[in-house]
Design an enzyme around this catalytic site. Structure first.
Site, short mmCIF file in Angstrom:
data_model
loop_
_atom_site.label_atom_id
_atom_site.label_comp_id
_atom_site.label_asym_id
_atom_site.label_seq_id
_atom_site.Cartn_x
_atom_site.Cartn_y
_atom_site.Cartn_z
N ASP A 163 1.93 -3.46 -7.12
CA ASP A 163 0.63 -4.07 -7.39
C ASP A 163 0.36 -5.29 -6.52
OD1 ASP A 163 -0.23 -2.29 -9.47
OD2 ASP A 163 1.20 -3.25 -10.81
N ASP A 164 1.32 -5.68 -5.71
CA ASP A 164 1.16 -6.84 -4.84
C ASP A 164 0.27 -6.46 -3.65
OD1 ASP A 164 2.50 -9.65 -4.06
OD2 ASP A 164 2.28 -8.43 -2.27
N PHE A 165 -0.78 -7.25 -3.42
CA PHE A 165 -1.72 -6.93 -2.34
C PHE A 165 -1.02 -6.93 -1.00
CE2 PHE A 165 -4.67 -8.17 1.01
CZ PHE A 165 -5.65 -7.21 0.87
#
Length: 267
Positions: free
Chosen positions: A156-158
Site C-alpha cells: 500500500d506504500d505509494f
C-alpha cells in the site's frame, strides 16, 4: 542485510537484479535502541506533514520535558491539551498520542523493543493497529525500520508501487493485491525488495534506472471505474400510456371475437 542467500533469491528476478546492481548494497539497519512508544510518537507526528515540519514539532514537544527528551507515556497523559496544541499537534493527533500512551501503559503496545521483537509480524500488526491513528502502513514501517524484519512487502506504500511501475515499465500503478501476488517470488526477503523499489524512484529521478524488461510482466493495474452511458429509453417505455391503451384495445377485440364465436355456435 543483502546476504548471499538474499542476493540469490532476488537476482532470480532480472529486474530486481538490475536494481541491485544500480543501487548497490541495502543500507537498512534496525533501530533496536528506540522504544516502541517513542517510534510511534514520531510516526504520528509525521503523518500528513513533511519531514522538516514534523521535526520542528517534535523538538518543541521534547522541550516540554526537562531535560529535553522524549517523555514516557505517563508524562504525556499528564500534559494538558493546550501545551500539546502549542507545540503544533492537531486535536486529532493529540487523541492518537493519548491513546498510544494509554495502550502502552496497559501493555497492548509492548513497552520495550525486546518485548515487541518477541512477537511475530502478524501479532505486531494486530496489536499496534488497535491504537487510534496507527494503521497497517505505519506498523509495516516499524517492522522494517525499527525491528529489521526481513519479509515485509508494503504493497500500500505509494513509493513501493511507483517504484514497481517504473522498474517494470508499467503504464499505470499496480493493484496492491496484484503486487502482493507478484512479490511472492521475493519471499522470504521482501523487505529488501521493498527497499530496492524505493530506490527505483530515486534512480529514475537521477536518470540511472535500468530499462524495463521485454516483454513486460502482466500485473493488474488500478483502473478508475467509468460508469457505462445509459441507453436512451424508448418512447413506449418512457410513456407507458400508449402501451396500456394498445393492451386494452387488444383485450376488447379478443372479447368481441369470443362473443361472435358463441353466437355462431348457438345458431
Amino acid at each position: 542485510m543483502l546476504t548471499p542467500a538474499a542476493r540469490r533469491v532476488l537476482r532470480r528476478d532480472p529486474v530486481m537484479a538490475a536494481l541491485i546492481a544500480a543501487a548497490g548494497r541495502c543500507a537498512l539497519a534496525p533501530q533496536l535502541d528506540t522504544p516502541p512508544f517513542d517510534y510511534l510518537v514520531r510516526a504520528i507526528a509525521h503523518q500528513q506533514l513533511n519531514g522538516t515540519a514534523a521535526a520542528r514539532i517534535l523538538e518543541r514537544f521534547k522541550s516540554l520535558y526537562a531535560p529535553a527528551s522524549f517523555p514516557g507515556p505517563g508524562q504525556l497523559l499528564a500534559t494538558p491539551d493546550e501545551q500539546l496544541r502549542a507545540v503544533g499537534f492537531s486535536y486529532g493527533k493529540i487523541r492518537a498520542l493519548r491513546d498510544l500512551a494509554a495502550q502502552t501503559l496497559a501493555g497492548v503496545v509492548p513497552p520495550t523493543t525486546e518485548e515487541l521483537a518477541a512477537l511475530d509480524d502478524g501479532a505486531v500488526i494486530e496489536r499496534l493497529t488497535t491504537v487510534r491513528g496507527i494503521g497497517r502502513w505505519t506498523v509495516e514501517m516499524l517492522l522494517i525500520f525499527q525491528l529489521g524484519r526481513p519479509d515485509v512487502l508494503s504493497v500500500d506504500d505509494f513509493g513501493v508501487r511507483n517504484g514497481f511501475r517504473l522498474a517494470y515499465g508499467l503504464a499505470g500503478m499496480p493493484r496492491a493485491r496484484a503486487l502482493a501476488g507478484f512479490g511472492e517470488r521475493w519471499r522470504p526477503y521482501r523487505t529488501l525488495a521493498t527497499w530496492y523499489l524505493w530506490r527505483a524512484v530515486d534512480l529514475a529521478r537521477a536518470g540511472r534506472l535500468p530499462p524495463p524488461p521485454r516483454p513486460r510482466p502482466r500485473v493488474a493495474l488500478q483502473q478508475r471505474a467509468v460508469a457505462a452511458p445509459r441507453k436512451k429509453r424508448s418512447s413506449a417505455r418512457t410513456n407507458p400510456a400508449p402501451r396500456k391503451r394498445a393492451k386494452a384495445a387488444g383485450t376488447a377485440r379478443a372479447r368481441r371475437g369470443a362473443g361472435q364465436s358463441r353466437r355462431r355456435t348457438r345458431a
